[in-house]
Enzyme design. Structure first.
Site, short mmCIF file in Angstrom:
data_model
loop_
_atom_site.label_atom_id
_atom_site.label_comp_id
_atom_site.label_asym_id
_atom_site.label_seq_id
_atom_site.Cartn_x
_atom_site.Cartn_y
_atom_site.Cartn_z
N TYR A 111 0.84 -1.20 0.00
CA TYR A 111 0.00 0.00 0.00
C TYR A 111 0.88 1.24 0.00
O TYR A 111 1.93 1.27 0.65
CB TYR A 111 -0.86 0.06 1.26
CG TYR A 111 -2.03 -0.89 1.29
CD1 TYR A 111 -3.18 -0.64 0.57
CD2 TYR A 111 -1.98 -2.04 2.07
CE1 TYR A 111 -4.26 -1.50 0.62
CE2 TYR A 111 -3.05 -2.92 2.13
CZ TYR A 111 -4.19 -2.64 1.39
OH TYR A 111 -5.25 -3.50 1.43
N TYR A 150 -0.23 -9.84 0.68
CA TYR A 150 0.78 -9.24 1.56
C TYR A 150 0.75 -9.91 2.94
O TYR A 150 -0.30 -10.40 3.37
CB TYR A 150 0.60 -7.72 1.68
CG TYR A 150 -0.73 -7.24 2.23
CD1 TYR A 150 -0.99 -7.16 3.60
CD2 TYR A 150 -1.74 -6.82 1.36
CE1 TYR A 150 -2.20 -6.69 4.08
CE2 TYR A 150 -2.95 -6.35 1.82
CZ TYR A 150 -3.17 -6.29 3.20
OH TYR A 150 -4.38 -5.83 3.66
N ARG A 160 -2.55 -12.02 3.69
CA ARG A 160 -3.87 -11.66 3.18
C ARG A 160 -4.00 -12.09 1.72
O ARG A 160 -3.11 -11.83 0.91
CB ARG A 160 -4.10 -10.14 3.22
CG ARG A 160 -4.24 -9.45 4.55
CD ARG A 160 -5.38 -9.87 5.45
NE ARG A 160 -6.61 -10.36 4.86
CZ ARG A 160 -7.60 -9.60 4.38
NH1 ARG A 160 -7.51 -8.31 4.42
NH2 ARG A 160 -8.69 -10.14 3.88
N HIS A 165 -10.49 -3.28 -1.41
CA HIS A 165 -11.45 -2.73 -0.44
C HIS A 165 -12.49 -1.89 -1.18
O HIS A 165 -12.14 -1.10 -2.06
CB HIS A 165 -10.72 -1.84 0.57
CG HIS A 165 -9.74 -2.58 1.43
ND1 HIS A 165 -10.06 -3.10 2.67
CD2 HIS A 165 -8.44 -2.92 1.23
CE1 HIS A 165 -9.00 -3.69 3.19
NE2 HIS A 165 -8.00 -3.60 2.33
FE LIG Z 1 -6.13 -4.65 2.65
#
Ligand SMILES: [Fe+2]
Length: 246
Positions: A111, A150, A160, A165
């Protein structure tokens, strides 16, 4: 059937199926141990602030906000994909003019956020956030790159699954639902406590986008279909939404 009112039967709203939504507390998902409420919720009355502002919708969304691959000088690295679907209510009726927002990692699973310390490269051509409005038929469409898996520190060797999202706004700030979209066939789904916090396995599958050949664009990008259903027994599982009467 409830008592008739003015000679006509009263139609009640359908209740959500509790097994189709994640509970506040799901011990294998460690963060819920800290944030799950320990006492019954107190409903606060909405004030003018919650029901009137900020204004969402037309005029707030720019032409290319739905395309996460065209926010910088160059194209991001990774597998370009198209993600689309419909936003419908519990009776299958389209929900037009709703603001959808997405956020995700880059292709390497990182991210663009200061607390993300995953040892994977940032991509100068990818911010990882987009938004659009549903059209008159409740349809939406994003162009992006497939996010990466990740690691996270929930448990030993926790990863994950790739996910995007999603946030869906109603007409005001107080009407917001948040969920995650996953990818068909991801081997990490079986060990993910966030995905598996939803009790009903069939409801979990409603968070899995399906490969969609019709949305696939020749020589350019694979397409995925992800419909979002508001309320009802076919509702898309969302985060932090429990029936306040339970
Ligand atoms: Fe996430």
């Amino acid at each position: 059937m409830p008592e008739p009112s003015n000679g006509r039967p009263v139609t009640r709203y359908r209740r959500d199926d509790p097994a189709g939504q994640p509970p506040y507390l799901h011990p294998p998902y460690l963060a819920t141990r800290l944030r799950a409420p320990e006492r019954p919720l107190v409903l606060l009355h909405h004030t003018l602030t919650e029901v009137t502002g900020p204004l969402l919708g037309d005029g707030r969304v720019r032409k290319l906000d739905h395309d996460l691959t065209r926010q910088h000088a160059g194209e991001p690295l990774g597998e370009r994909i198209v993600v689309g679907g419909r936003l419908v209510d519990g009776d299958g009726r389209p929900v037009p003019g709703a603001l959808l927002e997405v956020w995700q990692t880059n292709a390497a699973g990182r991210y663009r956020h200061e607390v993300d310390r995953h040892l994977a490269p940032l991509d100068p051509n990818f911010s990882g956030a987009g938004r659009c409005l549903t059209d008159a038929d409740g349809r939406y469409r994003f162009v992006t790159i497939r996010p990466g898996a990740y690691p996270w520190r929930n448990h030993h060797n926790a990863w994950r699954p790739a996910h995007i999202h999603f946030s869906v706004f109603g007409r005001a700030f107080a009407q917001r639902l948040v969920t995650q979209m996953y990818f068909q066939g991801d081997p990490l789904l079986g060990q993910d406590p966030i995905f598996n916090s939803i009790p009903d396995p069939a409801a979990r599958q409603r968070l899995v986008a399906r490969f969609d050949l019709d949305a696939t664009e020749p020589e350019w990008a694979l397409g995925y279909r992800f419909d979002v259903v508001l309320r009802g027994r076919e509702a898309t599982p969302v985060e932090g939404e429990e029936d306040e009467e339970r």
